[in-house]
Design an enzyme around this catalytic site. Structure first.
Site, PDB file in Angstrom:
ATOM      1  N   ASP A  67     102.447 115.784 -40.378  1.00 19.50           N
ATOM      2  CA  ASP A  67     102.917 116.784 -39.703  1.00 19.50           C
ATOM      3  C   ASP A  67     104.298 116.610 -38.866  1.00 19.50           C
ATOM      4  O   ASP A  67     104.652 115.346 -38.906  1.00 19.50           O
ATOM      5  CB  ASP A  67     101.982 117.723 -38.713  1.00 19.50           C
ATOM      6  CG  ASP A  67     101.133 116.741 -38.109  1.00 19.50           C
ATOM      7  OD1 ASP A  67     101.208 115.605 -37.813  1.00 19.50           O
ATOM      8  OD2 ASP A  67      99.907 117.231 -37.592  1.00 19.50           O
ATOM      9  N   ASN A 136      89.133 121.031 -31.183  1.00 18.66           N
ATOM     10  CA  ASN A 136      88.838 122.191 -31.707  1.00 18.66           C
ATOM     11  C   ASN A 136      88.671 122.286 -33.249  1.00 18.66           C
ATOM     12  O   ASN A 136      88.222 123.013 -33.899  1.00 18.66           O
ATOM     13  CB  ASN A 136      89.767 123.195 -31.394  1.00 18.66           C
ATOM     14  CG  ASN A 136      91.186 122.935 -31.817  1.00 18.66           C
ATOM     15  OD1 ASN A 136      91.395 121.870 -32.720  1.00 18.66           O
ATOM     16  ND2 ASN A 136      92.178 123.760 -31.962  1.00 18.66           N
ATOM     17  N   HIS A 138      90.801 120.632 -35.553  1.00 23.27           N
ATOM     18  CA  HIS A 138      92.112 120.980 -36.086  1.00 23.27           C
ATOM     19  C   HIS A 138      92.269 119.525 -36.985  1.00 23.27           C
ATOM     20  O   HIS A 138      91.812 118.505 -36.416  1.00 23.27           O
ATOM     21  CB  HIS A 138      93.317 121.326 -35.562  1.00 23.27           C
ATOM     22  CG  HIS A 138      93.750 120.336 -34.379  1.00 23.27           C
ATOM     23  ND1 HIS A 138      94.035 120.776 -33.308  1.00 23.27           N
ATOM     24  CD2 HIS A 138      94.094 119.189 -34.527  1.00 23.27           C
ATOM     25  CE1 HIS A 138      94.728 119.537 -32.352  1.00 23.27           C
ATOM     26  NE2 HIS A 138      94.665 118.576 -33.420  1.00 23.27           N
ATOM     27  N   GLU A 143      95.016 124.610 -37.307  1.00 26.12           N
ATOM     28  CA  GLU A 143      94.407 125.145 -36.172  1.00 26.12           C
ATOM     29  C   GLU A 143      93.106 125.886 -36.647  1.00 26.12           C
ATOM     30  O   GLU A 143      93.399 126.835 -37.797  1.00 26.12           O
ATOM     31  CB  GLU A 143      94.983 126.111 -35.189  1.00 26.12           C
ATOM     32  CG  GLU A 143      96.258 125.006 -34.481  1.00 26.12           C
ATOM     33  CD  GLU A 143      95.644 124.033 -33.562  1.00 26.12           C
ATOM     34  OE1 GLU A 143      94.346 124.192 -32.919  1.00 26.12           O
ATOM     35  OE2 GLU A 143      96.519 123.255 -32.959  1.00 26.12           O
TER      36      GLU A 143
END
Ligand code: F6R
Length: 245
Positions: A67, A136, A138, A143
């Site tokens: 990313d 979380n 990801h 996400e």
């Protein structure tokens, strides 16, 4: 899934670096999928040490990162390209022409995503994908969502991510609001995947991701469907997982 539980971050990093080394030795021109974040830093440090000792040769290795922030140039010290250069590429003999990070400066988001998928495709896919794990669940910048994204996508960062990142920038306006990320589909097509986790803060999400239901609400849970996943972690991060297996 194979799980390697090390006593601490240092030893987990050494295990992860050993697995990457094995890949590089077995296939000199392998394609490594690389991650940024705090977790792989120790792994990259170890790889650099072994390279300096003459044990590793990266001259033919190709790499494709997960990313990049949209709008940040490569020389911005918060960009993921800058991170990779400073934490790994500048210290080993990889040819930078063979290292890929999404182009954060491409104004046309659709083109940026298409181009990145083409880069992954034209390299024949990823041999070994390294992943960190978000609190979380990801992976990359994928996400929690209502569906798993297939290819590279441009994502809007959540308010909490933007405020967490604010400390690295001079003003709130400078904080990137979007990012490009490799899709879950591309990650799942990697031949082998290694997830590195460290610290008690990750313990609960490790349990949910690898023992809980498979759902896009916990993006990493999709990894349960991959046939060759290695989980490397320290005792603290694997504590909840180890209780339940
Ligand atoms: C980094 C990335 C992120 C991180 C994740 C964990 O390229 O894609 O998904 O792997 O946020 O970050 P750390 O390792 O800082 O806990």
């Amino acid at each position: 899934m194979r799980v390697y539980c090390a006593k601490d971050y240092y030893h987990a990093s050494r295990t992860a670096a050993n697995i990457i080394s094995a890949q590089v030795i077995m296939k000199q021109d392998c394609v490594l999928g690389l991650a940024t974040g705090s977790t792989p830093i120790g792994t990259y440090e170890q790889l650099i040490k072994w390279y300096e000792k003459g044990d590793l040769d990266f001259s033919k290795v190709r790499s494709i990162n997960l990313d990049e922030y949209r709008g940040l140039p490569a020389d911005n010290d918060q960009s993921y390209r800058y991170f990779m250069n400073t934490h790994l590429f500048d210290s080993i003999n990889i040819d930078k022409k063979n290292t890929f990070v999404p182009d954060g400066m491409e104004p046309d988001a659709e083109k940026a995503c298409r181009d990145y998928d083409e880069i992954i495709r034209s390299h024949g896919g990823i041999d070994l994908q390294i992943l960190g794990l978000g609190h979380n669940g990801h992976i990359g910048f994928n996400e929690p969502a209502s569906a798993f994204a297939k290819g590279t996508q441009c994502v809007k960062l959540t308010e909490s991510t933007i405020s967490a990142n604010a400390r690295f920038f001079e003003s709130m306006d400078d904080v990137p609001k979007e990012a490009y990320t490799m899709g879950i589909g591309s990650i799942m097509q990697a031949k082998k995947i290694m997830v590195i986790v460290s610290g008690e803060g990750k313990a609960e999400i490790v349990r949910r991701a690898f023992l809980g239901p498979i759902t896009p609400e916990v993006p990493a849970s999709v990894l349960q469907l991959h046939s060759d996943v290695i989980l490397v972690g320290d005792e603290a991060a694997l504590a909840e997982y180890n209780k339940d297996v």
